[in-house]
Design a protein around this motif. Structure first.
Motif, PDB file in Angstrom:
ATOM      1  N   PHE A 200      -5.519  39.195 -15.851  1.00  0.00           N
ATOM      2  CA  PHE A 200      -5.462  39.812 -17.189  1.00  0.00           C
ATOM      3  C   PHE A 200      -5.281  38.746 -18.268  1.00  0.00           C
ATOM      4  O   PHE A 200      -6.018  38.690 -19.241  1.00  0.00           O
ATOM      5  N   ASN A 201      -4.303  37.867 -18.051  1.00  0.00           N
ATOM      6  CA  ASN A 201      -4.043  36.829 -19.056  1.00  0.00           C
ATOM      7  C   ASN A 201      -5.235  35.899 -19.239  1.00  0.00           C
ATOM      8  O   ASN A 201      -5.548  35.497 -20.353  1.00  0.00           O
ATOM      9  N   GLU A 202      -5.887  35.558 -18.138  1.00  0.00           N
ATOM     10  CA  GLU A 202      -7.009  34.625 -18.252  1.00  0.00           C
ATOM     11  C   GLU A 202      -8.217  35.294 -18.910  1.00  0.00           C
ATOM     12  O   GLU A 202      -8.947  34.652 -19.651  1.00  0.00           O
ATOM     13  N   THR A 203      -8.431  36.594 -18.648  1.00  0.00           N
ATOM     14  CA  THR A 203      -9.641  37.231 -19.191  1.00  0.00           C
ATOM     15  C   THR A 203      -9.576  37.379 -20.704  1.00  0.00           C
ATOM     16  O   THR A 203     -10.599  37.554 -21.341  1.00  0.00           O
ATOM     17  N   LYS A 204      -8.377  37.308 -21.288  1.00  0.00           N
ATOM     18  CA  LYS A 204      -8.294  37.407 -22.738  1.00  0.00           C
ATOM     19  C   LYS A 204      -8.998  36.229 -23.404  1.00  0.00           C
ATOM     20  O   LYS A 204      -9.415  36.325 -24.556  1.00  0.00           O
ATOM     21  N   GLY A 205      -9.095  35.124 -22.671  1.00  0.00           N
ATOM     22  CA  GLY A 205      -9.831  33.970 -23.189  1.00  0.00           C
ATOM     23  C   GLY A 205      -9.281  33.405 -24.485  1.00  0.00           C
ATOM     24  O   GLY A 205     -10.024  32.920 -25.335  1.00  0.00           O
ATOM     25  N   ARG A 206      -7.987  33.477 -24.683  1.00  0.00           N
ATOM     26  CA  ARG A 206      -7.398  32.929 -25.905  1.00  0.00           C
ATOM     27  C   ARG A 206      -7.369  31.407 -25.858  1.00  0.00           C
ATOM     28  O   ARG A 206      -7.340  30.842 -24.769  1.00  0.00           O
ATOM     29  N   PRO A 207      -7.337  30.758 -27.019  1.00  0.00           N
ATOM     30  CA  PRO A 207      -7.102  29.304 -27.001  1.00  0.00           C
ATOM     31  C   PRO A 207      -5.736  29.040 -26.390  1.00  0.00           C
ATOM     32  O   PRO A 207      -4.854  29.902 -26.414  1.00  0.00           O
ATOM     33  N   LEU A 208      -5.541  27.844 -25.867  1.00  0.00           N
ATOM     34  CA  LEU A 208      -4.272  27.549 -25.196  1.00  0.00           C
ATOM     35  C   LEU A 208      -3.100  27.467 -26.167  1.00  0.00           C
ATOM     36  O   LEU A 208      -1.976  27.812 -25.824  1.00  0.00           O
ATOM     37  N   TYR A 209      -3.387  27.004 -27.385  1.00  0.00           N
ATOM     38  CA  TYR A 209      -2.284  26.805 -28.357  1.00  0.00           C
ATOM     39  C   TYR A 209      -2.869  26.741 -29.758  1.00  0.00           C
ATOM     40  O   TYR A 209      -4.086  26.571 -29.934  1.00  0.00           O
ATOM     41  N   PHE A 210      -1.995  26.855 -30.739  1.00  0.00           N
ATOM     42  CA  PHE A 210      -2.383  26.559 -32.112  1.00  0.00           C
ATOM     43  C   PHE A 210      -1.458  25.481 -32.634  1.00  0.00           C
ATOM     44  O   PHE A 210      -0.274  25.463 -32.286  1.00  0.00           O
ATOM     45  N   ALA A 211      -2.022  24.620 -33.467  1.00  0.00           N
ATOM     46  CA  ALA A 211      -1.212  23.557 -34.049  1.00  0.00           C
ATOM     47  C   ALA A 211      -1.078  23.792 -35.542  1.00  0.00           C
ATOM     48  O   ALA A 211      -2.039  24.167 -36.213  1.00  0.00           O
ATOM     49  N   THR A 212       0.140  23.633 -36.054  1.00  0.00           N
ATOM     50  CA  THR A 212       0.359  23.742 -37.496  1.00  0.00           C
ATOM     51  C   THR A 212      -0.258  22.534 -38.186  1.00  0.00           C
ATOM     52  O   THR A 212      -0.847  22.632 -39.254  1.00  0.00           O
ATOM     53  N   GLU A 213      -0.108  21.387 -37.553  1.00  0.00           N
ATOM     54  CA  GLU A 213      -0.590  20.154 -38.165  1.00  0.00           C
ATOM     55  C   GLU A 213      -0.871  19.124 -37.088  1.00  0.00           C
ATOM     56  O   GLU A 213      -0.145  19.056 -36.099  1.00  0.00           O
TER      57      GLU A 213
END
Ligand code: UDP
Ligand code: MG
Length: 339
Positions: free
Chosen positions: A309-322
Protein backbone atom coordinates in the motif's frame (compact mmCIF):
# COMPACT_ATOMS: atom_id res chain seq x y z
CA UNK A 1 33.58 -13.40 6.02
CA UNK A 2 36.03 -15.70 4.24
CA UNK A 3 33.93 -15.52 1.09
CA UNK A 4 33.91 -11.76 1.23
CA UNK A 5 37.67 -11.52 1.66
CA UNK A 6 38.43 -13.80 -1.29
CA UNK A 7 36.10 -11.88 -3.58
CA UNK A 8 37.71 -8.67 -2.40
CA UNK A 9 41.25 -9.82 -3.14
CA UNK A 10 40.24 -10.62 -6.72
CA UNK A 11 39.71 -6.91 -7.46
CA UNK A 12 42.48 -5.30 -9.43
CA UNK A 13 43.39 -1.69 -8.70
CA UNK A 14 41.98 0.63 -11.31
CA UNK A 15 44.58 2.82 -12.95
CA UNK A 16 42.10 5.58 -13.74
CA UNK A 17 40.77 5.72 -10.16
CA UNK A 18 42.37 9.06 -9.49
CA UNK A 19 40.27 10.20 -6.55
CA UNK A 20 38.66 13.56 -6.83
CA UNK A 21 35.84 14.92 -4.72
CA UNK A 22 34.72 13.08 -1.61
CA UNK A 23 31.31 13.89 -0.14
CA UNK A 24 30.75 13.23 3.53
CA UNK A 25 27.03 12.76 4.17
CA UNK A 26 25.85 13.31 7.71
CA UNK A 27 22.18 13.03 8.73
CA UNK A 28 21.46 14.92 11.92
CA UNK A 29 18.40 15.04 14.15
CA UNK A 30 18.71 17.21 17.26
CA UNK A 31 22.49 17.08 17.31
CA UNK A 32 23.30 20.60 18.54
CA UNK A 33 25.64 19.21 21.18
CA UNK A 34 27.70 17.25 18.69
CA UNK A 35 27.80 19.22 15.48
CA UNK A 36 30.75 21.53 16.19
CA UNK A 37 32.88 18.69 17.54
CA UNK A 38 31.89 16.59 14.54
CA UNK A 39 32.90 19.27 12.03
CA UNK A 40 36.18 19.81 13.89
CA UNK A 41 36.83 16.05 13.91
CA UNK A 42 36.28 15.79 10.16
CA UNK A 43 38.44 18.83 9.57
CA UNK A 44 41.27 17.40 11.67
CA UNK A 45 41.33 14.17 9.70
CA UNK A 46 40.79 15.63 6.26
CA UNK A 47 43.36 18.39 6.62
CA UNK A 48 46.03 15.71 6.94
CA UNK A 49 44.96 14.17 3.62
CA UNK A 50 45.27 15.49 0.09
CA UNK A 51 41.64 14.80 -0.65
CA UNK A 52 39.19 17.47 -1.75
CA UNK A 53 35.93 17.03 0.10
CA UNK A 54 32.55 18.49 0.99
CA UNK A 55 30.30 17.77 3.94
CA UNK A 56 26.59 17.33 3.16
CA UNK A 57 24.60 17.94 6.33
CA UNK A 58 21.01 16.78 6.33
CA UNK A 59 18.83 18.43 8.93
CA UNK A 60 16.16 15.83 9.61
CA UNK A 61 13.53 18.11 11.13
CA UNK A 62 15.53 18.94 14.24
CA UNK A 63 13.78 20.93 16.94
CA UNK A 64 16.93 22.35 18.50
CA UNK A 65 19.64 24.64 17.11
CA UNK A 66 21.05 22.01 14.72
CA UNK A 67 20.10 23.98 11.59
CA UNK A 68 21.53 27.25 12.95
CA UNK A 69 24.79 25.51 13.71
CA UNK A 70 24.88 24.00 10.23
CA UNK A 71 24.39 27.44 8.70
CA UNK A 72 27.09 28.93 10.86
CA UNK A 73 29.51 26.16 9.89
CA UNK A 74 28.60 26.72 6.24
CA UNK A 75 29.31 30.45 6.55
CA UNK A 76 32.76 29.63 7.88
CA UNK A 77 33.62 27.06 5.23
CA UNK A 78 32.83 26.70 1.56
CA UNK A 79 32.91 22.94 1.91
CA UNK A 80 29.52 22.53 3.51
CA UNK A 81 26.20 21.76 1.85
CA UNK A 82 22.91 21.65 3.75
CA UNK A 83 19.73 19.77 2.95
CA UNK A 84 17.00 20.99 5.27
CA UNK A 85 14.16 18.46 5.21
CA UNK A 86 10.60 19.68 5.68
CA UNK A 87 10.10 17.46 8.75
CA UNK A 88 11.64 14.46 10.50
CA UNK A 89 11.74 11.62 7.98
CA UNK A 90 13.99 9.23 9.90
CA UNK A 91 17.63 8.41 9.44
CA UNK A 92 17.19 6.19 6.38
CA UNK A 93 15.44 8.82 4.29
CA UNK A 94 17.66 11.61 5.63
CA UNK A 95 20.70 9.61 4.51
CA UNK A 96 19.14 9.13 1.07
CA UNK A 97 18.48 12.87 0.80
CA UNK A 98 22.17 13.45 1.52
CA UNK A 99 23.22 10.85 -1.05
CA UNK A 100 20.96 12.51 -3.65
CA UNK A 101 22.66 15.83 -3.00
CA UNK A 102 26.26 14.59 -2.77
CA UNK A 103 28.41 15.70 -5.70
CA UNK A 104 31.43 13.57 -4.93
CA UNK A 105 33.07 10.76 -6.87
CA UNK A 106 32.74 8.83 -3.65
CA UNK A 107 30.56 9.34 -0.62
CA UNK A 108 31.12 8.54 3.06
CA UNK A 109 28.00 8.17 5.23
CA UNK A 110 28.71 9.00 8.86
CA UNK A 111 26.70 9.77 12.02
CA UNK A 112 26.88 13.19 13.65
CA UNK A 113 27.31 11.87 17.19
CA UNK A 114 31.01 10.91 16.80
CA UNK A 115 30.23 7.23 17.29
CA UNK A 116 31.71 6.71 13.86
CA UNK A 117 35.32 7.86 14.29
CA UNK A 118 36.33 10.23 11.45
CA UNK A 119 39.88 8.75 11.46
CA UNK A 120 38.47 5.65 9.77
CA UNK A 121 37.73 7.77 6.70
CA UNK A 122 41.47 7.63 5.99
CA UNK A 123 41.36 3.83 5.68
CA UNK A 124 38.17 4.05 3.65
CA UNK A 125 39.80 6.39 1.14
CA UNK A 126 42.75 4.01 0.92
CA UNK A 127 40.35 1.16 0.10
CA UNK A 128 38.64 3.33 -2.51
CA UNK A 129 41.99 4.14 -4.10
CA UNK A 130 42.71 0.40 -4.26
CA UNK A 131 39.64 0.13 -6.46
CA UNK A 132 36.90 -1.08 -4.12
CA UNK A 133 33.44 0.35 -4.65
CA UNK A 134 32.34 -0.10 -1.06
CA UNK A 135 34.47 0.14 2.05
CA UNK A 136 32.33 -0.50 5.10
CA UNK A 137 33.28 -0.17 8.74
CA UNK A 138 32.67 -3.13 11.04
CA UNK A 139 32.39 -2.54 14.79
CA UNK A 140 34.69 -4.71 16.83
CA UNK A 141 33.17 -3.62 20.13
CA UNK A 142 29.84 -2.10 21.15
CA UNK A 143 30.89 -0.08 24.15
CA UNK A 144 27.70 1.91 24.36
CA UNK A 145 25.41 -1.12 24.30
CA UNK A 146 24.24 -3.25 27.22
CA UNK A 147 24.02 -7.06 27.19
CA UNK A 148 20.35 -7.07 26.13
CA UNK A 149 21.03 -4.92 23.07
CA UNK A 150 23.98 -7.11 22.11
CA UNK A 151 21.92 -10.27 22.48
CA UNK A 152 18.95 -8.94 20.49
CA UNK A 153 21.31 -7.66 17.78
CA UNK A 154 22.99 -11.08 17.57
CA UNK A 155 19.59 -12.82 17.33
CA UNK A 156 18.47 -10.44 14.61
CA UNK A 157 21.54 -11.12 12.48
CA UNK A 158 21.13 -14.85 12.95
CA UNK A 159 17.53 -14.63 11.79
CA UNK A 160 18.26 -12.46 8.78
CA UNK A 161 21.16 -14.73 7.76
CA UNK A 162 18.82 -17.68 7.95
CA UNK A 163 15.90 -16.28 5.96
CA UNK A 164 17.25 -13.24 4.05
CA UNK A 165 18.00 -13.22 0.34
CA UNK A 166 21.28 -11.31 0.61
CA UNK A 167 24.02 -11.57 3.21
CA UNK A 168 24.04 -8.58 5.52
CA UNK A 169 27.43 -8.33 7.22
CA UNK A 170 27.18 -8.45 11.01
CA UNK A 171 27.99 -5.42 13.17
CA UNK A 172 28.10 -3.16 10.14
CA UNK A 173 26.05 0.02 10.20
CA UNK A 174 25.63 2.76 7.64
CA UNK A 175 29.17 4.08 8.20
CA UNK A 176 30.83 3.35 4.87
CA UNK A 177 32.41 4.75 1.74
CA UNK A 178 30.71 4.17 -1.60
CA UNK A 179 32.01 4.93 -5.06
CA UNK A 180 29.87 6.99 -7.41
CA UNK A 181 28.75 3.76 -9.07
CA UNK A 182 27.52 2.33 -5.77
CA UNK A 183 25.88 5.63 -4.73
CA UNK A 184 23.99 5.84 -8.02
CA UNK A 185 22.83 2.26 -7.50
CA UNK A 186 21.60 3.00 -3.96
CA UNK A 187 19.88 6.20 -5.13
CA UNK A 188 18.14 4.27 -7.90
CA UNK A 189 16.25 2.23 -5.29
CA UNK A 190 13.42 4.52 -4.27
CA UNK A 191 11.42 2.26 -1.98
CA UNK A 192 9.82 3.95 0.99
CA UNK A 193 10.53 1.15 3.39
CA UNK A 194 14.23 1.72 3.39
CA UNK A 195 16.20 -0.77 5.39
CA UNK A 196 19.57 0.69 4.51
CA UNK A 197 21.65 -2.32 5.55
CA UNK A 198 19.54 -4.43 3.21
CA UNK A 199 19.77 -1.89 0.39
CA UNK A 200 23.54 -1.57 0.72
CA UNK A 201 23.90 -5.35 0.67
CA UNK A 202 21.49 -5.77 -2.23
CA UNK A 203 23.32 -3.45 -4.65
CA UNK A 204 26.49 -5.54 -4.29
CA UNK A 205 29.83 -4.32 -5.79
CA UNK A 206 33.35 -5.28 -4.67
CA UNK A 207 33.61 -4.49 -0.98
CA UNK A 208 36.27 -4.28 1.66
CA UNK A 209 35.89 -3.95 5.41
CA UNK A 210 37.77 -1.92 7.96
CA UNK A 211 37.36 -2.71 11.64
CA UNK A 212 36.93 -0.08 14.35
CA UNK A 213 35.96 0.31 17.97
CA UNK A 214 32.54 1.88 18.37
CA UNK A 215 32.61 4.40 21.19
CA UNK A 216 29.54 5.46 23.17
CA UNK A 217 27.71 8.56 21.93
CA UNK A 218 29.69 11.78 22.56
CA UNK A 219 26.57 13.64 23.76
CA UNK A 220 22.79 13.59 23.47
CA UNK A 221 20.66 10.47 23.37
CA UNK A 222 20.21 7.66 20.91
CA UNK A 223 16.93 7.81 19.03
CA UNK A 224 16.70 4.02 18.97
CA UNK A 225 14.62 2.71 21.83
CA UNK A 226 13.56 -0.93 21.85
CA UNK A 227 10.25 -0.25 20.14
CA UNK A 228 12.03 1.46 17.22
CA UNK A 229 14.58 -1.38 17.09
CA UNK A 230 11.76 -3.93 16.99
CA UNK A 231 10.15 -2.04 14.11
CA UNK A 232 13.49 -1.80 12.39
CA UNK A 233 13.87 -5.58 12.65
CA UNK A 234 10.42 -6.11 11.11
CA UNK A 235 11.41 -3.66 8.38
CA UNK A 236 14.63 -5.57 7.83
CA UNK A 237 12.90 -8.90 7.50
CA UNK A 238 9.91 -7.83 5.41
CA UNK A 239 12.04 -5.74 3.06
CA UNK A 240 14.55 -8.47 2.33
CA UNK A 241 12.55 -11.72 2.31
CA UNK A 242 9.12 -13.26 1.80
CA UNK A 243 9.98 -16.07 4.24
CA UNK A 244 7.33 -15.10 6.87
CA UNK A 245 4.61 -15.46 4.21
CA UNK A 246 5.90 -18.92 3.32
CA UNK A 247 6.15 -19.82 6.98
CA UNK A 248 2.52 -18.74 7.42
CA UNK A 249 1.49 -21.13 4.65
CA UNK A 250 3.38 -24.00 6.25
CA UNK A 251 2.04 -23.11 9.68
CA UNK A 252 -1.51 -23.15 8.31
CA UNK A 253 -0.86 -26.45 6.58
CA UNK A 254 0.64 -28.03 9.71
CA UNK A 255 -2.28 -26.81 11.85
CA UNK A 256 -4.75 -28.25 9.35
CA UNK A 257 -2.92 -31.61 9.43
CA UNK A 258 -2.99 -31.69 13.22
CA UNK A 259 -6.70 -30.75 13.19
CA UNK A 260 -7.43 -33.53 10.70
CA UNK A 261 -5.60 -36.15 12.76
CA UNK A 262 -7.33 -34.96 15.92
CA UNK A 263 -10.67 -35.08 14.09
CA UNK A 264 -10.12 -38.68 12.98
CA UNK A 265 -9.03 -39.59 16.50
CA UNK A 266 -12.16 -38.11 18.11
CA UNK A 267 -14.52 -39.67 15.54
CA UNK A 268 -12.97 -43.15 16.02
CA UNK A 269 -12.97 -42.68 19.77
CA UNK A 270 -16.66 -41.66 19.79
CA UNK A 271 -17.65 -44.61 17.56
CA UNK A 272 -15.92 -47.20 19.71
CA UNK A 273 -16.07 -45.73 23.20
CA UNK A 274 -19.00 -43.36 22.96
CA UNK A 275 -18.82 -39.78 24.22
CA UNK A 276 -20.18 -39.69 27.76
CA UNK A 277 -18.78 -36.20 28.63
CA UNK A 278 -19.21 -33.14 26.44
CA UNK A 279 -15.71 -31.98 25.39
CA UNK A 280 -15.96 -28.32 26.30
CA UNK A 281 -12.32 -27.78 27.36
CA UNK A 282 -11.00 -29.41 24.19
CA UNK A 283 -13.35 -27.31 22.14
CA UNK A 284 -12.35 -24.02 23.68
CA UNK A 285 -8.62 -24.82 23.47
CA UNK A 286 -8.85 -25.81 19.82
CA UNK A 287 -10.98 -22.78 18.93
CA UNK A 288 -8.68 -20.36 20.66
CA UNK A 289 -5.61 -21.98 19.18
CA UNK A 290 -6.95 -21.87 15.65
CA UNK A 291 -8.21 -18.31 16.12
CA UNK A 292 -4.75 -17.29 17.34
CA UNK A 293 -2.99 -18.92 14.43
CA UNK A 294 -5.35 -17.31 11.94
CA UNK A 295 -4.92 -13.85 13.42
CA UNK A 296 -1.16 -14.24 13.45
CA UNK A 297 -1.06 -15.29 9.81
CA UNK A 298 -3.38 -12.42 8.90
CA UNK A 299 -1.05 -10.08 10.77
CA UNK A 300 1.94 -11.29 8.76
CA UNK A 301 0.01 -10.81 5.54
CA UNK A 302 -1.06 -7.38 6.76
CA UNK A 303 2.57 -6.35 7.29
CA UNK A 304 3.31 -7.07 3.66
CA UNK A 305 0.04 -5.65 2.39
CA UNK A 306 0.66 -2.41 4.29
CA UNK A 307 4.05 -2.11 2.64
CA UNK A 308 2.56 -2.72 -0.79
CA UNK A 309 0.00 0.00 0.00
CA UNK A 310 2.70 2.47 1.00
CA UNK A 311 4.80 1.78 -2.07
CA UNK A 312 1.88 2.00 -4.54
CA UNK A 313 1.18 5.58 -3.47
CA UNK A 314 4.37 6.46 -5.33
CA UNK A 315 5.08 9.53 -3.23
CA UNK A 316 8.46 11.25 -3.34
CA UNK A 317 10.71 10.05 -0.53
CA UNK A 318 11.02 13.47 1.12
CA UNK A 319 10.59 17.18 0.69
CA UNK A 320 13.28 19.70 1.44
CA UNK A 321 12.60 23.20 2.73
CA UNK A 322 15.93 24.38 1.43
CA UNK A 323 18.98 22.93 -0.29
CA UNK A 324 22.24 24.85 -0.02
CA UNK A 325 25.08 23.50 -2.12
CA UNK A 326 28.69 23.54 -1.11
CA UNK A 327 31.10 25.71 -3.01
CA UNK A 328 33.38 22.79 -3.77
CA UNK A 329 33.94 22.04 -7.40
CA UNK A 330 31.44 19.66 -8.91
CA UNK A 331 33.37 16.77 -10.37
CA UNK A 332 30.29 14.66 -10.95
CA UNK A 333 29.28 15.20 -14.61
CA UNK A 334 32.57 14.02 -16.21
CA UNK A 335 32.85 11.16 -13.73
CA UNK A 336 29.42 10.02 -14.91
CA UNK A 337 30.52 10.35 -18.52
CA UNK A 338 33.50 8.12 -17.78
CA UNK A 339 31.40 5.45 -16.07
N1 UDP B 1 19.18 10.60 12.87
C1 UDP B 1 18.42 11.23 11.90
N2 UDP B 1 17.05 11.14 11.97
C2 UDP B 1 16.40 10.42 12.93
C3 UDP B 1 17.19 9.74 13.89
C4 UDP B 1 18.57 9.84 13.83
O1 UDP B 1 18.96 11.89 11.01
O2 UDP B 1 15.18 10.38 12.92
C5 UDP B 1 20.65 10.70 12.82
C6 UDP B 1 21.29 11.14 14.13
O3 UDP B 1 21.32 12.54 14.24
C7 UDP B 1 22.68 10.55 14.00
C8 UDP B 1 22.44 9.27 13.24
O4 UDP B 1 21.20 9.43 12.56
O5 UDP B 1 23.56 11.38 13.27
C9 UDP B 1 22.41 8.05 14.14
O6 UDP B 1 21.42 8.20 15.12
P1 UDP B 1 21.56 7.58 16.59
O7 UDP B 1 22.87 7.98 17.17
O8 UDP B 1 20.34 7.96 17.33
O9 UDP B 1 21.56 6.03 16.28
P2 UDP B 1 22.53 4.91 16.88
O10 UDP B 1 23.93 5.44 16.82
O11 UDP B 1 22.08 4.68 18.26
O12 UDP B 1 22.32 3.75 15.96
MG1 MG C 1 24.63 7.05 17.51
Amino acid sequence: MAKRKSSASAVSPRAEARPRLLSIVCPAFNEEENLNAFAAGIDAVMSSLTQPYEIVFVNDGSQDRTLDLMRRLRDESGRIAIVDLSRNFGKEIATTAGLDQAKGDAVVVIDADLQDPPEIIRDMIAGWREGYDIVYARRSARHGDGPVKRLTAALFYKLIHGVGDVDIPENVGDFRLMSRKAVDAVCALREHHRFMKGIFAWVGFPSKEVVYDRAPRAAGETKWNYWRLWNLSIEGITSSTLAPLKMSTYLGFATACVAFIAGVFFIVKTIFLGDPVAGFPTLIVVTLFLGGVQLMVLGVMGEYLGRVFNETKGRPLYFATEILESKTENARPDQRGAA
